[in-house]
Motif scaffolding. Structure first.
Motif, PDB file in Angstrom:
ATOM      1  N   PHE A  75       0.843  -3.990  -7.409  1.00 12.56           N
ATOM      2  CA  PHE A  75       0.800  -3.723  -6.066  1.00 12.56           C
ATOM      3  C   PHE A  75      -0.249  -4.144  -5.377  1.00 12.56           C
ATOM      4  O   PHE A  75      -0.818  -4.608  -3.914  1.00 12.56           O
ATOM      5  N   LEU A  76      -1.178  -3.315  -5.850  1.00 16.95           N
ATOM      6  CA  LEU A  76      -2.446  -3.687  -5.269  1.00 16.95           C
ATOM      7  C   LEU A  76      -3.418  -5.254  -5.632  1.00 16.95           C
ATOM      8  O   LEU A  76      -4.106  -5.060  -4.982  1.00 16.95           O
TER       9      LEU A  76
ATOM     10  N   VAL B 282       0.712  -0.948  -0.160  1.00 17.92           N
ATOM     11  CA  VAL B 282      -0.253   0.206  -0.159  1.00 17.92           C
ATOM     12  C   VAL B 282       0.930   1.047   0.365  1.00 17.92           C
ATOM     13  O   VAL B 282       0.374   2.301  -0.622  1.00 17.92           O
ATOM     14  N   ALA B 283       1.498   1.022   0.912  1.00 14.43           N
ATOM     15  CA  ALA B 283       3.239   2.311   0.432  1.00 14.43           C
ATOM     16  C   ALA B 283       3.706   2.301  -0.716  1.00 14.43           C
ATOM     17  O   ALA B 283       3.946   3.299  -1.139  1.00 14.43           O
ATOM     18  N   SER B 284       3.788   1.706  -1.545  1.00 12.42           N
ATOM     19  CA  SER B 284       4.042   1.708  -2.572  1.00 12.42           C
ATOM     20  C   SER B 284       3.656   2.106  -3.852  1.00 12.42           C
ATOM     21  O   SER B 284       3.468   3.173  -4.378  1.00 12.42           O
TER      22      SER B 284
ATOM     23  N   PRO C  81      -4.337   7.817  -0.846  1.00 11.43           N
ATOM     24  CA  PRO C  81      -3.687   8.498   1.569  1.00 11.43           C
ATOM     25  C   PRO C  81      -4.477   7.740   2.283  1.00 11.43           C
ATOM     26  O   PRO C  81      -4.128   7.389   3.186  1.00 11.43           O
ATOM     27  N   CYS C  82      -6.331   7.559   1.751  1.00 10.95           N
ATOM     28  CA  CYS C  82      -7.029   7.668   2.959  1.00 10.95           C
ATOM     29  C   CYS C  82      -7.813   5.721   2.507  1.00 10.95           C
ATOM     30  O   CYS C  82      -6.917   5.340   3.857  1.00 10.95           O
ATOM     31  N   TYR C  83      -6.591   5.040   1.492  1.00  9.99           N
ATOM     32  CA  TYR C  83      -6.582   3.776   1.716  1.00  9.99           C
ATOM     33  C   TYR C  83      -5.226   3.449   2.793  1.00  9.99           C
ATOM     34  O   TYR C  83      -5.237   2.575   2.703  1.00  9.99           O
ATOM     35  N   LEU C  84      -4.356   3.991   2.606  1.00 13.62           N
ATOM     36  CA  LEU C  84      -3.118   3.739   3.209  1.00 13.62           C
ATOM     37  C   LEU C  84      -3.712   3.841   4.378  1.00 13.62           C
ATOM     38  O   LEU C  84      -2.499   2.456   5.713  1.00 13.62           O
TER      39      LEU C  84
END
Length: 329
Positions: A106-107, A15-17, A37-40
């Motif tokens: 990544f997702l 998620v950070a990637s 950013p909300c997802y992270l």
């Protein structure tokens, strides 16, 4: 705990990637990109919450909460899958096709890792189910009615904890992604935070201490909080649907789950309310970890047990060694 910790590190790294790659190509201050950013933030909160819930369940030997963690983990898989769609809507819909293809692998990794860790958690929890089989017996004894009442109490406390996470999840998405700071809806959402926190904390204290007036207030507030379900209409009505475009799917899932959890909490709360003053309060207020310390030791029994001795000082513990001879007067 190790399984949850390892999968948490991997998922948060993915998620950070995604966050880093998107931040390089777009301005995250724009409303259409705030879903990233909300997802992270939500995944960081979810992983910390799951780890704390696992620690709490193991400390209390609470099998019901362990099963709840499995359900929560399935919810994380669904959430990670939905985020693929929402990130695509935010990027491709705004001409960022190159960035979308960069972050897609990544997702995809996140729900795959969560699915693999789910299988490991199922194996661990199955073993713990048999390991913790005597826990409730130590607390309430062999009375089937008391055991049922205590299980409903455990379900109530577990539901309140998950209610807290769902409320934080919905509120953070509304405040970070959707609502404008100068809008009335933003102010109402902020004002609802202390009310809901009081509701959840008050319900937990009331059901544990069997405080009838506080339990009545908490149940009434739960019914009032169900009206928050009107938000679901706002997500889809023509006048406001564009406002929720990038987070509509996630907010819909969170809102429906929060509604169902709160309704289940209300129903179980009524059942617990009916069990007040039936002799379970001492079992609720004395933590199981304290009871487990009072076990048989290998030293000889050097005193006789009188009628006034603490009955909890003589109880069975799984694997404990019984004395060959006890003198009772």
């Amino acid at each position: 705990m190790v399984t949850i910790l390892l999968q948490g590190f991997v998922v948060l790294a993915m998620v950070a990637s995604v966050f880093t790659f998107v931040e390089e190509d777009v301005n995250l201050d724009l409303a259409q990109y705030k879903t990233v950013p909300c997802y992270l933030a939500l995944f960081i909160l979810a992983e910390i919450f799951e780890l704390l819930m696992a620690f709490d369940a193991l400390r209390l030997r609470n099998v019901i909460q362990l099963v709840g963690i499995l359900a929560f983990h399935v919810g994380l898989i669904v959430f990670a899958s939905i985020q693929i769609h929402e990130t695509k809507a935010a990027l491709v819909g705004n001409g960022q096709d190159k960035t979308w293809h960069k972050v897609l692998p990544f997702l995809i990794v996140s729900p795959c890792i969560l699915g693999a860790s789910l299988l490991a958690l199922m194996w661990w929890i199955r073993a713990l189910y048999f390991e913790f089989g005597w826990a409730i017996f130590h607390v309430v004894g062999a009375n089937p009615q008391m055991k049922t009442m205590y299980q409903f109490y455990q379900i109530m406390i577990c539901l309140l904890k998950f209610d807290f996470f769902c409320f934080i999840g919905v509120t953070s998405q509304l405040l970070i992604v959707v609502l404008q700071k100068n809008s009335a809806e933003f102010g109402l959402t902020i004002a609802a935070i202390p009310v809901v926190l009081f509701l959840l904390a008050g319900a937990g204290v009331a059901v544990q201490r069997e405080i009838k007036w506080l339990m009545s207030v908490s149940l009434a507030l739960m019914l009032a909080a169900e009206t928050y379900f009107y938000k679901l209409v706002r997500f889809y009505e023509p006048s406001s649907r564009e406002q929720y475009q990038t987070t509509r799917a996630t907010l819909t899932v969170f809102t429906i789950v929060a509604f169902l959890l709160l309704f289940a909490t209300f129903a179980v709360g009524l059942r617990c309310f009916a069990d007040f003053d039936k002799g379970l309060q001492s079992s609720k207020t004395h933590d199981i970890t304290r009871r487990r310390k009072k076990v048989y030791s290998s030293a000889p029994v050097s005193h006789k047990l009188g009628a006034d001795d603490d009955a909890e000082a003589v109880q069975y513990d799984a694997g404990g060694r019984l004395q060959p001879r006890i003198s009772i007067e």
